[in-house]
Design a protein around this motif. Structure first.
Motif, mmCIF file in Angstrom:
data_model
loop_
_atom_site.group_PDB
_atom_site.id
_atom_site.type_symbol
_atom_site.label_atom_id
_atom_site.label_comp_id
_atom_site.label_asym_id
_atom_site.label_seq_id
_atom_site.Cartn_x
_atom_site.Cartn_y
_atom_site.Cartn_z
ATOM 1 N N THR A 42 0.833 -1.205 0.000
ATOM 2 C CA THR A 42 0.000 0.000 0.000
ATOM 3 C C THR A 42 0.866 1.254 0.000
ATOM 4 O OG1 THR A 42 -1.835 -1.124 1.073
ATOM 5 C CG2 THR A 42 -1.751 1.259 1.341
ATOM 6 N N THR A 43 1.958 1.213 0.766
ATOM 7 C CA THR A 43 2.877 2.353 0.824
ATOM 8 C C THR A 43 3.451 2.647 -0.569
ATOM 9 O OG1 THR A 43 3.422 1.674 3.071
ATOM 10 C CG2 THR A 43 4.904 3.249 2.035
ATOM 11 N N LEU A 44 3.836 1.599 -1.290
ATOM 12 C CA LEU A 44 4.359 1.764 -2.652
ATOM 13 C C LEU A 44 3.315 2.442 -3.540
ATOM 14 C CD1 LEU A 44 6.402 1.136 -4.960
ATOM 15 C CD2 LEU A 44 5.335 -1.124 -5.146
ATOM 16 N N LEU A 45 2.060 1.965 -3.472
ATOM 17 C CA LEU A 45 1.007 2.567 -4.307
ATOM 18 C C LEU A 45 0.753 4.018 -3.914
ATOM 19 C CD1 LEU A 45 -1.771 -0.069 -4.998
ATOM 20 C CD2 LEU A 45 0.454 0.240 -6.065
ATOM 21 N N LYS A 46 0.808 4.311 -2.610
ATOM 22 C CA LYS A 46 0.590 5.702 -2.176
ATOM 23 C C LYS A 46 1.716 6.595 -2.677
ATOM 24 C CE LYS A 46 -2.106 4.966 2.057
ATOM 25 N NZ LYS A 46 -1.962 4.852 3.528
ATOM 26 N N GLY A 47 2.926 6.067 -2.735
ATOM 27 C CA GLY A 47 4.036 6.836 -3.299
ATOM 28 C C GLY A 47 3.798 7.093 -4.786
ATOM 29 N N ILE A 48 3.425 6.037 -5.512
ATOM 30 C CA ILE A 48 3.209 6.172 -6.960
ATOM 31 C C ILE A 48 2.068 7.150 -7.242
ATOM 32 C CG2 ILE A 48 2.420 4.931 -9.020
ATOM 33 C CD1 ILE A 48 3.901 2.448 -7.921
ATOM 34 N N THR A 49 0.989 7.067 -6.445
ATOM 35 C CA THR A 49 -0.170 7.938 -6.683
ATOM 36 C C THR A 49 -0.017 9.264 -5.936
ATOM 37 O OG1 THR A 49 -1.388 6.892 -4.874
ATOM 38 C CG2 THR A 49 -1.707 5.976 -7.065
ATOM 39 N N ARG A 50 1.156 9.539 -5.460
ATOM 40 C CA ARG A 50 1.588 10.829 -4.920
ATOM 41 C C ARG A 50 0.887 11.236 -3.635
ATOM 42 N NH1 ARG A 50 4.488 10.762 -4.406
ATOM 43 N NH2 ARG A 50 5.340 12.833 -4.319
ATOM 44 N N ASN A 72 -4.643 15.170 -6.402
ATOM 45 C CA ASN A 72 -5.927 15.525 -7.024
ATOM 46 C C ASN A 72 -5.793 15.935 -8.489
ATOM 47 O OD1 ASN A 72 -4.769 18.001 -6.710
ATOM 48 N ND2 ASN A 72 -6.299 18.833 -5.321
ATOM 49 N N GLN A 73 -4.540 16.014 -8.992
ATOM 50 C CA GLN A 73 -4.357 16.334 -10.410
ATOM 51 C C GLN A 73 -4.197 15.078 -11.256
ATOM 52 O OE1 GLN A 73 -0.841 18.778 -9.747
ATOM 53 N NE2 GLN A 73 -2.037 20.616 -10.180
ATOM 54 N N LEU A 74 -4.092 13.922 -10.581
ATOM 55 C CA LEU A 74 -3.723 12.714 -11.328
ATOM 56 C C LEU A 74 -4.851 12.185 -12.204
ATOM 57 C CD1 LEU A 74 -1.526 10.838 -8.709
ATOM 58 C CD2 LEU A 74 -0.804 12.121 -10.729
ATOM 59 N N ALA A 75 -6.107 12.329 -11.752
ATOM 60 C CA ALA A 75 -7.224 11.835 -12.570
ATOM 61 C C ALA A 75 -7.206 12.535 -13.927
ATOM 62 C CB ALA A 75 -8.550 12.061 -11.858
ATOM 63 N N GLY A 76 -6.926 13.847 -13.909
ATOM 64 C CA GLY A 76 -6.866 14.611 -15.148
ATOM 65 C C GLY A 76 -5.725 14.167 -16.054
ATOM 66 N N LEU A 77 -4.712 13.511 -15.477
ATOM 67 C CA LEU A 77 -3.576 13.030 -16.265
ATOM 68 C C LEU A 77 -3.761 11.557 -16.657
ATOM 69 C CD1 LEU A 77 -0.638 14.668 -14.260
ATOM 70 C CD2 LEU A 77 -1.466 15.317 -16.537
ATOM 71 N N GLY A 78 -4.923 10.983 -16.323
ATOM 72 C CA GLY A 78 -5.223 9.626 -16.780
ATOM 73 C C GLY A 78 -4.914 8.540 -15.771
ATOM 74 N N ILE A 144 -14.248 0.938 -8.008
ATOM 75 C CA ILE A 144 -13.634 0.765 -9.332
ATOM 76 C C ILE A 144 -14.449 1.526 -10.377
ATOM 77 C CG2 ILE A 144 -13.092 -0.918 -11.146
ATOM 78 C CD1 ILE A 144 -12.448 -2.931 -8.914
ATOM 79 N N ALA A 145 -15.784 1.403 -10.302
ATOM 80 C CA ALA A 145 -16.648 2.106 -11.265
ATOM 81 C C ALA A 145 -16.417 3.614 -11.178
ATOM 82 C CB ALA A 145 -18.114 1.761 -11.007
ATOM 83 N N SER A 146 -16.296 4.161 -9.954
ATOM 84 C CA SER A 146 -16.064 5.598 -9.793
ATOM 85 C C SER A 146 -14.752 6.005 -10.459
ATOM 86 C CB SER A 146 -15.992 5.986 -8.317
ATOM 87 O OG SER A 146 -17.171 5.622 -7.663
ATOM 88 N N ALA A 147 -13.715 5.177 -10.257
ATOM 89 C CA ALA A 147 -12.409 5.494 -10.852
ATOM 90 C C ALA A 147 -12.491 5.469 -12.385
ATOM 91 C CB ALA A 147 -11.349 4.511 -10.369
ATOM 92 N N LEU A 148 -13.359 4.597 -12.923
ATOM 93 C CA LEU A 148 -13.455 4.481 -14.386
ATOM 94 C C LEU A 148 -14.082 5.710 -15.032
ATOM 95 C CD1 LEU A 148 -14.556 0.794 -14.947
ATOM 96 C CD2 LEU A 148 -12.300 1.830 -15.141
ATOM 97 N N LEU A 149 -14.819 6.501 -14.237
ATOM 98 C CA LEU A 149 -15.520 7.654 -14.812
ATOM 99 C C LEU A 149 -14.575 8.716 -15.355
ATOM 100 C CD1 LEU A 149 -18.509 7.909 -12.392
ATOM 101 C CD2 LEU A 149 -18.624 7.620 -14.869
ATOM 102 N N SER A 150 -13.315 8.715 -14.891
ATOM 103 C CA SER A 150 -12.377 9.673 -15.468
ATOM 104 C C SER A 150 -11.625 9.048 -16.651
ATOM 105 C CB SER A 150 -11.401 10.169 -14.398
ATOM 106 O OG SER A 150 -10.729 9.077 -13.832
ATOM 107 N N SER A 151 -12.125 7.899 -17.157
ATOM 108 C CA SER A 151 -11.510 7.183 -18.289
ATOM 109 C C SER A 151 -9.996 7.063 -18.136
ATOM 110 C CB SER A 151 -11.815 7.886 -19.615
ATOM 111 O OG SER A 151 -13.194 8.071 -19.751
ATOM 112 N N PRO A 152 -9.534 6.414 -17.052
ATOM 113 C CA PRO A 152 -8.090 6.348 -16.813
ATOM 114 C C PRO A 152 -7.367 5.496 -17.860
ATOM 115 C CG PRO A 152 -9.235 4.896 -15.294
ATOM 116 C CD PRO A 152 -10.294 5.664 -16.041
ATOM 117 N N ARG A 153 -6.157 5.916 -18.168
ATOM 118 C CA ARG A 153 -5.302 5.060 -19.015
ATOM 119 C C ARG A 153 -4.530 4.095 -18.132
ATOM 120 N NH1 ARG A 153 -1.929 9.268 -21.491
ATOM 121 N NH2 ARG A 153 -2.829 10.438 -19.769
#
Ligand SMILES: Nc1ncnc2c1ncn2[C@@H]1O[C@H](COP(=O)(O)OP(=O)(O)OP(=O)(O)O)[C@@H](O)[C@H]1O
Ligand SMILES: [Mg+2]
Length: 237
Positions: A42-50, A72-78, A144-153
């Motif tokens: 989890t710590t690794l993922l929190k680092g990656i997701t800033r 909070n800027q990451l969704a906009g970056l995919g 997961i569905a909520s995360a998909l709404l920003s059409s993540p890459r």
């Protein structure tokens, strides 16, 4: 390359939990991170997701250095991130949970959410129910569905199958595969429970032990008899 994590160290205050971690995810690829409880997944993922400070190394998303980017800027970056716990709003209904993740007018947002719900029949049936009344698996599905709404890459998932019955685990795996196959997304997936059910769906896997990430491995190699037992418990079965 969609995600390039280069020599990242992260942790809590002066406590470094993950050291010099490197991994990559390509578009259209499912990459897993496995490891026992408390090793730092989890710590690794929190680092990656800033959401935790990075003390060494850098994270590059689709060619853009996001080491200094706010979460909070990451969704906009995919980048979509589904944390291990608590990413839904318990007092809001399923539909309301989805609506808060969409920008734009209410009518457009409603239409997008309805189209998404058609892909998740179990959620659609419960669209007007408060999220607090969903089962653990249904709540994970909503996250997961909520995360998909920003059409993540790139979708980053922290143990999306933990605590679920094997049949439901299989449904979640099918959802994740569909993301790769239909949406061409890359997925970084932390697996802790059910490795024998989950790993066959994965393209590449990294093993995390004591805050250190291994070289990438083929899932089939981990599934050979005794290998997981040796990695997790240090014993040869
Ligand atoms: N907020 C925090 N402050 C200080 N230490 C923490 C904090 N959160 C986690 N840790 C410590 O960091 C280490 C790694 O925890 P982490 O949650 O990353 O493990 P994990 O691999 O995700 O475990 P699990 O499989 O149980 O989810 C643990 O020793 C944990 O106690
Ligand atoms: Mg964890």
């Amino acid at each position: 390359m969609l995600l390039d994590v280069q020599g990242v160290s992260t942790g809590y205050g002066r406590l470094t939990v993950v050291r010099d971690a490197s991994l990559t995810v390509d578009a259209g690829e499912i990459v897993a991170v496995v490891g026992s409880n408390g090793v730092g997944k989890t710590t690794l993922l929190k680092g990656i997701t800033r959401s935790l400070p990075i003390t060494a190394g850098r994270v590059v998303l689709d060619g853009i250095d996001i080491t200094g980017t706010k979460p909070n800027q990451l969704a906009g970056l995919g980048l979509g991130y589904v944390p291990q716990v608590g990413s839904t709003f318990p007092d809001l209904t399923v539909m309301e949970n989805l609506l808060v993740s969409v920008r734009g007018s209410l009518s457009t947002a409603r239409e997008r959410c309805s189209r998404l719900l058609a892909r998740f029949p179990e959620l659609e049936r419960r669209r007007d129910q408060a999220a607090s009344t969903l089962s653990g698996g249904e709540r994970q599905m909503l996250a997961i569905a909520s995360a998909l709404l920003s059409s993540p890459r790139l979708l980053v998932l922290d143990e999306p199958t933990t605590g679920l019955a094997p049949l439901v685990v299989q449904q979640r795996i099918d959802d994740i595969r569909r993301l790769r196959d239909e949406d061409g997304a890359g997925v970084l997936w932390v697996i802790e429970e059910h490795p024998r059910i989950c790993l066959p769906a994965v393209d590449r896997v990294y093993f995390l032990s004591d805050g250190t990430v291994s070289a990438p491995m083929r899932p089939a190699d981990l599934l050979e008899e005794g290998v997981l037992e040796e990695l997790f418990f240090g014993v040869r079965a």
